[in-house]
Motif scaffolding. Sequence first.
Motif, short mmCIF file in Angstrom:
data_model
loop_
_atom_site.label_atom_id
_atom_site.label_comp_id
_atom_site.label_asym_id
_atom_site.label_seq_id
_atom_site.Cartn_x
_atom_site.Cartn_y
_atom_site.Cartn_z
N ASN A 70 0.82 -1.21 0.00
CA ASN A 70 0.00 0.00 0.00
C ASN A 70 0.86 1.26 0.00
OD1 ASN A 70 -2.39 -1.48 0.04
ND2 ASN A 70 -2.55 -1.45 2.28
N ILE A 71 1.92 1.27 0.78
CA ILE A 71 2.81 2.44 0.83
C ILE A 71 3.46 2.67 -0.53
CG2 ILE A 71 4.98 3.30 1.80
CD1 ILE A 71 4.17 1.87 4.42
N CYS A 72 3.94 1.59 -1.15
CA CYS A 72 4.61 1.73 -2.44
C CYS A 72 3.65 2.23 -3.52
CB CYS A 72 5.22 0.40 -2.86
SG CYS A 72 6.61 -0.11 -1.83
N THR A 73 2.41 1.75 -3.50
CA THR A 73 1.40 2.20 -4.47
C THR A 73 1.12 3.69 -4.30
OG1 THR A 73 0.37 0.02 -4.55
CG2 THR A 73 -0.97 1.89 -5.25
N GLU A 74 0.96 4.12 -3.05
CA GLU A 74 0.69 5.53 -2.77
C GLU A 74 1.86 6.40 -3.19
OE1 GLU A 74 -0.87 8.03 1.11
OE2 GLU A 74 0.85 6.67 1.39
N PHE A 75 3.07 5.96 -2.91
CA PHE A 75 4.28 6.72 -3.23
C PHE A 75 4.45 6.86 -4.74
CE2 PHE A 75 9.09 6.36 -3.73
CZ PHE A 75 9.31 7.72 -3.55
N LEU A 76 4.30 5.76 -5.46
CA LEU A 76 4.46 5.80 -6.92
C LEU A 76 3.39 6.67 -7.56
CD1 LEU A 76 6.37 4.63 -9.03
CD2 LEU A 76 4.82 2.68 -9.28
N SER A 77 2.18 6.64 -7.05
CA SER A 77 1.10 7.49 -7.58
C SER A 77 1.43 8.97 -7.40
CB SER A 77 -0.22 7.16 -6.88
OG SER A 77 -0.63 5.83 -7.15
N PHE A 78 2.00 9.31 -6.25
CA PHE A 78 2.40 10.70 -5.98
C PHE A 78 3.44 11.17 -7.00
CE2 PHE A 78 5.94 13.07 -3.97
CZ PHE A 78 5.33 14.32 -3.83
N LEU A 79 4.45 10.35 -7.26
CA LEU A 79 5.51 10.73 -8.20
C LEU A 79 4.98 10.85 -9.62
CD1 LEU A 79 8.47 8.50 -6.94
CD2 LEU A 79 8.10 10.94 -6.51
N LYS A 80 4.11 9.93 -10.03
CA LYS A 80 3.55 9.98 -11.39
C LYS A 80 2.64 11.19 -11.56
CE LYS A 80 3.87 5.05 -12.50
NZ LYS A 80 3.12 3.81 -12.79
N LYS A 81 1.89 11.52 -10.55
CA LYS A 81 1.00 12.69 -10.60
C LYS A 81 1.83 13.97 -10.72
CE LYS A 81 -2.88 14.81 -8.09
NZ LYS A 81 -2.33 16.13 -7.74
N ALA A 82 2.91 14.04 -9.92
CA ALA A 82 3.77 15.22 -10.00
C ALA A 82 4.37 15.38 -11.39
CB ALA A 82 4.88 15.11 -8.95
N LYS A 83 4.80 14.28 -11.99
CA LYS A 83 5.38 14.33 -13.32
C LYS A 83 4.33 14.77 -14.34
CE LYS A 83 7.80 11.58 -16.81
NZ LYS A 83 8.34 10.25 -17.18
N ALA A 84 3.12 14.23 -14.23
CA ALA A 84 2.05 14.58 -15.16
C ALA A 84 1.68 16.06 -15.08
CB ALA A 84 0.82 13.72 -14.89
N GLU A 85 1.85 16.63 -13.90
CA GLU A 85 1.54 18.05 -13.70
C GLU A 85 2.72 18.95 -14.01
OE1 GLU A 85 0.28 18.12 -9.66
OE2 GLU A 85 -1.74 17.36 -10.09
N GLY A 86 3.83 18.37 -14.48
CA GLY A 86 5.01 19.15 -14.83
C GLY A 86 5.81 19.61 -13.64
N LYS A 87 5.62 18.96 -12.49
CA LYS A 87 6.35 19.34 -11.28
C LYS A 87 7.59 18.47 -11.12
CE LYS A 87 2.28 21.07 -8.86
NZ LYS A 87 1.40 20.95 -7.67
N THR A 88 8.61 19.05 -10.50
CA THR A 88 9.89 18.37 -10.34
C THR A 88 10.04 17.84 -8.92
OG1 THR A 88 10.89 19.87 -11.95
CG2 THR A 88 12.39 18.60 -10.56
N VAL A 89 10.49 16.60 -8.82
CA VAL A 89 10.76 15.99 -7.53
C VAL A 89 12.25 15.63 -7.46
CG1 VAL A 89 10.24 14.11 -5.93
CG2 VAL A 89 8.44 14.99 -7.45
N VAL A 90 12.91 16.03 -6.39
CA VAL A 90 14.29 15.61 -6.14
C VAL A 90 14.32 14.98 -4.75
CG1 VAL A 90 15.18 17.49 -7.57
CG2 VAL A 90 15.10 17.75 -5.07
N GLY A 91 15.40 14.28 -4.45
CA GLY A 91 15.53 13.64 -3.15
C GLY A 91 16.61 14.30 -2.33
N PHE A 92 16.55 14.06 -1.02
CA PHE A 92 17.64 14.49 -0.14
C PHE A 92 18.00 13.31 0.75
CE2 PHE A 92 20.22 16.38 2.99
CZ PHE A 92 20.67 17.59 2.49
N GLY A 93 19.30 12.99 0.78
CA GLY A 93 19.79 11.90 1.60
C GLY A 93 19.92 10.61 0.81
N ALA A 94 21.14 10.30 0.35
CA ALA A 94 21.38 9.06 -0.41
C ALA A 94 21.55 7.91 0.56
CB ALA A 94 22.61 9.23 -1.31
N ALA A 95 20.50 7.67 1.34
CA ALA A 95 20.56 6.69 2.42
C ALA A 95 20.16 5.31 1.92
CB ALA A 95 19.63 7.11 3.55
#
Length: 408
Positions: A294-319
Motif C-alpha cells: 500500500n505504501i509503495c502504491t501511494e508513493f508511486l502514484s504521488f511521483l507519477k501525478k507530480a510528473k504529469a503536472e510538470g512538477k519536479t521531484v528531487v531527493g535528499f539523503g542518499a541513504a
Amino acid sequence: MPNCRFCGALLRLTFADLGKTPLANSYVRKEDLNHVEPFYPLHARVCEVCFLVQVESVVPAEEIFGHYAYFSSYSKSWLEHAADYCRTVQKKFALGKESFVIEIASNDGYLLKNFIASRIPCLGVEPAANVAEVARRNNVPTETLFFGEKTAGEIATKYKKADLIIANNVLAHVPDLNDFVKGFKILLKPGGTITVEVPHLLKLIEGAQFDTIYHEHYSYFSLLALEKIFAAHGLQIYDTDELSTHGGSLRIYAAHDNEGRKISAQLKKIQADEKAANLDNSTGYSGFDAKVKNICTEFLSFLKKAKAEGKTVVGFGAAAKGNTLLNVSGVKNDLIKFVCDNNPHKQGLYLPGSHIPILSPQEIFAKKPNYILILPWNIAAEISAEIRGTKSWDGEFATAIPHLKTWQ
C-alpha cells in the motif's frame, strides 16, 4: 527453505517479501551505468522458535563491509546523540583513566573521539579499511577487523579486556550472530558492561518502516529475541533505554550472567509492550507485507501525478533506506531527477538500481524543485532545517513512510 541464523529452525513465515533489489549501499560510478547490476532476493522471514526477523545472507559480509560508503560524521544529530551517550556512560559507569572502552564497528571515530577528549583509553574495531583509515587520521586508535570469537581473543591478548563494550547499530549487520556475541563474552571484563543499540522491531512494525529492510541488515530485533541470543552465550540483559533514533531504537545493557544484575523496571516495561503486541507469537507479524504494498502504491502514484503536472521531484539523503523504498516501488530517474547528500564520498555517484545521480545540496537552490523528498525520514526535521529557504519558490518537503506526507 532457509534456517534461522541464531537457533537453526526452518524459516517458514514471511514477514515482508520485497522482491529483488541491488545492495542498498552499492553506489554506482558513471562509467559502470551500462554494466549489468546484480539484484538479489530481499525476503524477510520470522523464526517461529526464537522470533528473530531476518533476511537471507545473499552476499558475504566481506564484500559489503570491506569498503563502505557510510561515514557517521556527516549527520549532526547523530554526532549529538553519540556525545550525549558518552557523557551518560562516563558518569553511569565511573569511567576514567584506568578504564578501557572498546567500540565495535566504530566507523570513522565519531563516537570514540568523545572518550579521547576525556582522556579515557579506548579502541575502535572497524572492518571497512577506508573508514578505519579516516578514524586513525583523526587520532582514534582503530583495528581493521571483522569482530567475532577469534578476533575478540586476539584483541584481549594484544590490549586487555574492556570495562565497556559499545556496539551501536552493528548487530543487524552481522551474518553470524552466535560468533559475534561469543566475542562479547570473551572481551568483556568481569564487572564490565556491554551496550548495544538496535532499531526496535516493535517500532518498525508500528511505523511500517519497511525501508529499513535491506541485505546489509541481516536481522531485525525485538527485546525478546535479543534476550534469547545473549542468554545462549552467558550474558544477561539487565536494562534498556528507549531511543528516538532510527525511527525508534533500543539500547540494551548486558553483563556476565553470573553477576546477578538487578532487572530494571524499564526492561520489564519493554517486555510487556512486546507481549501486548503479540511479538511472542506469529500474530504480531501478520499483515506487514500488505502494508508495504500500500505504501509503495501511494508513493508511486504521488511521483507519477507530480510528473504529469510538470512538477519536479528531487531527493535528499542518499541513504540505504531510501534505496529500498525506491527499488521496491520501481522508481527510476525519470520520476526523481537527482538526490542530494552532504557526504562528498557519495557525490558524483548514482543510486543503485534507480540510477538517480547524487549531487551536492547546493543543487536544490540552483534547480528550485517543487518537491524535496527526504529519504532518511528519521532525520527529516534536521534536513528541513538545514535547507531552509525553499518557501521562496513554494517548494515543499515530502516523506513516504509510514504514509505520503508533504509540508512547507
